[in-house]
Scaffold this active site. Structure first.
Site, PDB file in Angstrom:
ATOM      1  CD  GLN A 189      -3.063  -0.971   0.291  1.00  0.00           C
ATOM      2  OE1 GLN A 189      -3.104  -0.025  -0.494  1.00  0.00           O
ATOM      3  NE2 GLN A 189      -4.003  -1.893   0.311  1.00  0.00           N
ATOM      4  CD  GLU A 214      -1.035 -13.291  -2.889  1.00  0.00           C
ATOM      5  OE1 GLU A 214      -1.072 -13.190  -4.129  1.00  0.00           O
ATOM      6  OE2 GLU A 214      -1.659 -12.526  -2.123  1.00  0.00           O
ATOM      7  CB  CYS A 261      -8.744  -1.325  -4.777  1.00  0.00           C
ATOM      8  SG  CYS A 261      -8.540  -2.792  -5.792  1.00  0.00           S
TER       9      CYS A 261
END
Length: 451
Positions: free
Chosen positions: A283, A333, A407
């Site tokens: 980020q 992930e 997002c």
């Protein structure tokens, strides 16, 4: 048989076709309102104009960028009558650079626009609204960005080197002298970086340059062919003089000029340090990231020893704070290299209650060995495409609480509708202002399901 008259013309059923508006044409417009992407909206001759840099209640002269059917995209050339909400942009490149499109709007108005955009997407696409609207999470208006990419292009015809950001709605590069959204350490090294790039003997070899700030400052030079020795020496001398790490990337992975170089960032509230490398997702806004993690943990409220699933976990940005607070964390992930780095980060911080796995997150998860015991809560932070396949499986994972970090409000709304269909309620939602001075909206939502 008599000949038909050659003078007859037949109109299509929709009526007379309007002439195409040419690119570059200028038009005076009265702006009625703001679109969710921050562009002003005006109407002329039945067409809707979306105008960059314009505000409601303004009269502007706009230049056409593109036109199709009833939609015209344009950019403000002159403000003929300014809104009381307009402010002067502190950055001299703001009106042409594609990086910041809302500097002419106050921080409060930017947050209001983003909140409205999130609410409209949830209402229009999912037909829902949260029981409670959370206050927006925000940080500094400027000097917030700890990572940035500068494009580098040699114009052989003009014999000119351009170094900067993409122009708005264009592939052109705006050569910059400064950038107000970079964190101060990166603003400090920017002039010297621009100078050394312009001094290179073979700037054609450079594709782009990236800047990073965390536990150290670093510059990554992405080159398309091997650097000549003189240019490598210049870049190395620049890095030494500025006290920054120099990383290079050709065809393979980014590599530090000195093997001892390490990069990372800290989450001080949890006494954590996470290592990362150029190319890893991180980020860009450290203060908002810390506030986001804190809010996610507060909304999930895991009890000590409770099993929590962290999907799209990356380097462990959420998983490690969850583990530090006592949860039993399973983190997943899709990118194997990120999984290995997350495991290393957990070990480096002395955490044994966070376990990391690689999996294709577009496939069913319930049969995975790590999912068989189920979870009390799930946190997911997907890319812009959202996580529709994941949320379709949510009840099979047994989660009573779900925190969704997004997002892209459109895919959040789509996925929220599916969670509601499964019996979850949207308890809270709010904006995360990760990118001030832009119309980009990030959000967090809490869903709960009764027993």
């Amino acid at each position: 048989m008599a000949k038909r008259s050659g003078g007859l013309r037949f109109q299509p059923s929709g009526g007379e076709k309007k002439p195409q508006i040419p690119t570059g044409k200028k038009q005076r417009l009265n702006i009625q309102r703001l679109a969710n992407d921050g562009r002003g909206i005006g109407f002329v001759d039945g067409r809707t104009w979306f105008v960059e840099g314009a505000l409601p209640d303004e009269e502007v002269e706009a230049r056409v960028l593109a036109a199709r059917s009833q939609i015209v995209e344009a950019r403000t050339e002159r403000v003929l009558s300014a809104s009381a909400r307009r402010r002067g942009e502190p950055c001299p490149h703001a009106r042409v650079c594609g990086g910041c499109n809302l500097q002419h709007l106050s921080e409060a108005d930017q947050l209001e626009l983003k909140q409205r955009s999130l609410a409209e997407q949830l209402s229009r696409l999912a037909g829902i609204e949260p029981q409670v609207w959370a206050a927006p999470l925000s940080g500094p208006e400027f000097s917030y960005r700890r990572r940035a990419r500068l494009a580098v292009r040699w114009d052989n015809k003009a014999r000119r080197l351009d170094v900067g950001f993409r122009a708005s709605a264009s592939q052109d590069i705006v050569s910059i002298r400064e950038c107000h959204v970079l964190v101060q350490p990166l603003q400090s090294i920017l002039p010297a970086l621009l100078a050394v790039v312009h001094e290179l003997d073979k700037p054609q070899a450079i594709g782009h340059v990236e800047l990073f700030s965390g536990t150290a400052e670093a510059v990554l030079v992405r080159h398309t062919v091997a650097l000549v020795e003189t240019d490598l020496q210049r870049l190395s001398a620049f890095a030494q003089a500025q006290g920054v790490q120099l990383w290079l990337q050709g065809e393979g992975q980014p590599l530090p000029l000195e093997p001892r170089y390490t990069l990372g960032y800290r989450l001080p509230a949890w006494d954590l340090e996470l290592a990362w490398r150029p190319g890893d997702f991180v980020q860009v806004n450290a203060p908002v990231n810390e506030a986001m993690v804190a809010q996610a943990l507060a909304w999930l409220a895991p009890a000590t020893g409770e099993r929590v699933l962290d999907l799209f976990c990356g380097l462990g940005n959420f998983a490690l704070p969850l583990a530090r607070e006592g949860a039993q964390v399973v983190a997943v992930e899709g990118v194997a290299e990120m999984v290995e780095r997350a495991r290393t980060n957990a070990a480096h911080n002395g955490l044994v209650n966070a376990h990391f796995y690689q999996a294709d997150l577009s496939k069913p998860l319930a049969e995975a060995q790590w999912a068989k015991e189920g979870f009390a809560a799930v946190l997911l932070d997907p890319p812009r495409d959202g996580a529709f396949e994941i949320v379709r499986q949510m009840t099979t994972l047994g989660a009573r609480r779900v925190v969704y970090v997004s997002c892209n409000p459109a895919t959040l709304a789509r996925d929220a509708a599916e969670l509601v269909r499964q019996g979850y309620q949207l308890k809270r939602a709010g904006v995360l202002d990760m990118f001030p001075q832009t119309a980009h909206v990030e959000a967090m939502a809490l869903f709960e399901r009764s027993a």
